[in-house]
Design a protein around this motif. Sequence first.
Motif, short mmCIF file in Angstrom:
data_model
loop_
_atom_site.label_atom_id
_atom_site.label_comp_id
_atom_site.label_asym_id
_atom_site.label_seq_id
_atom_site.Cartn_x
_atom_site.Cartn_y
_atom_site.Cartn_z
N THR A 50 0.76 -1.06 0.04
CA THR A 50 0.11 0.04 0.08
C THR A 50 0.94 1.25 0.06
OG1 THR A 50 -1.61 -1.27 1.30
CG2 THR A 50 -1.88 1.24 1.21
N TYR A 51 1.78 1.50 0.99
CA TYR A 51 2.73 2.21 0.91
C TYR A 51 3.54 2.55 -0.37
CZ TYR A 51 1.62 2.07 5.91
OH TYR A 51 0.96 2.05 6.97
N PHE A 52 4.07 1.48 -0.81
CA PHE A 52 4.72 1.61 -2.21
C PHE A 52 3.71 1.97 -3.27
CE2 PHE A 52 6.12 -0.47 -6.23
CZ PHE A 52 7.62 -0.09 -6.01
N GLU A 53 2.73 1.65 -3.39
CA GLU A 53 1.70 2.30 -4.38
C GLU A 53 1.60 3.68 -4.29
OE1 GLU A 53 -2.72 1.40 -6.06
OE2 GLU A 53 -2.01 0.24 -4.31
N ASN A 54 1.20 4.11 -3.09
CA ASN A 54 1.23 5.78 -2.79
C ASN A 54 2.41 6.39 -3.19
OD1 ASN A 54 -1.44 5.03 -1.79
ND2 ASN A 54 -0.64 4.90 0.39
N SER A 55 3.80 5.74 -2.81
CA SER A 55 4.94 6.39 -3.29
C SER A 55 5.18 6.65 -4.68
CB SER A 55 5.93 5.86 -2.55
OG SER A 55 6.04 6.06 -1.10
N VAL A 56 4.66 5.35 -5.36
CA VAL A 56 4.72 5.51 -6.76
C VAL A 56 3.83 6.56 -7.51
CG1 VAL A 56 4.39 3.99 -8.93
CG2 VAL A 56 5.65 3.28 -6.92
N ILE A 57 2.64 6.64 -6.76
CA ILE A 57 1.53 7.61 -7.33
C ILE A 57 2.17 9.03 -7.23
CG2 ILE A 57 -0.76 8.45 -7.10
CD1 ILE A 57 -1.59 5.57 -6.54
N TYR A 58 2.48 9.42 -6.17
CA TYR A 58 3.26 10.65 -5.74
C TYR A 58 4.25 11.10 -6.71
CZ TYR A 58 0.20 10.50 -1.35
OH TYR A 58 -0.86 10.23 -0.60
N THR A 59 5.22 10.10 -6.67
CA THR A 59 6.33 10.39 -7.54
C THR A 59 6.14 10.52 -9.03
OG1 THR A 59 7.63 8.88 -5.83
CG2 THR A 59 8.82 9.50 -8.14
#
Length: 259
Positions: A50-59
């Motif tokens: 979940t955190y990885f997906e969020n970081s990818v979306i933000y980046t």
Amino acid sequence: MGCTFLFPLYWMVTMSLKSKSEAHDNPFGLPTSWDWMNFSEALSKYHFYTYFENSVIYTAGTIAITLTTGSMLAYCLSRMQWKFSSLMLFYVSMGLIVPIEVVVIPLFQLVKWMHIKNSYFGLILPYSGFAIASCVLMLYAFLRSLPNELEEAACIDGANVYQTYMKIIFPIVMPALVTQCVLIFIRIWNEFPLAFIIASKDQFRPLTVGLLGFFVSVGVTDWGLIGASMLLSSLPMIIVYLIGNEKIENALTAGAILK
């Protein structure tokens, strides 16, 4: 000096492969036996995906908005003659000297007023705003080095401004855009203060904020588990840096041709 920067990486890798008891008895040495269970346990307890997906979306969102708007603004400032271009360049340059911590309170109020707190745009838009200054200045320096005959030849062939930019200028500045991709990726992937304040809900937290919550829940009793979660969170950034380190070196000297 190099050992000073490499030691945290060494400690993180070795600690992730140690058992709970060995992490306390041998904190800095090599592991006697490799404990791979730390990684599977970290993935099960730590909401990594979940955190990885969020970081990818933000980046990815920040990179897309920054490069699109920043490259267009840099093209206008460097290749076109208009009345307030120097003033606009100075205004953009001021963005380099304003740290996030100075404007975090009014920025939080603005995000809350726009009703985008605890949403992806609540972080993507501020990230893009802070990243656009360095993007514009680096691309401005790159575009100023190109000959004016490019636009003249395109105009003779009947191309308008947008066609000239997309078909001629954009492919030429691609190396500079790739450099900015690497720099923005590293900056946004590691960002913590703004994400900690704006993304208060767990479903929107990036890896940096999620890692803090995981440390609080685990405590200081299982350093092997902590090292594994840190390594999993840092691995994408390490890979991107190893691939694009030459681009970063080129970016450090890009401003030398600024006129």
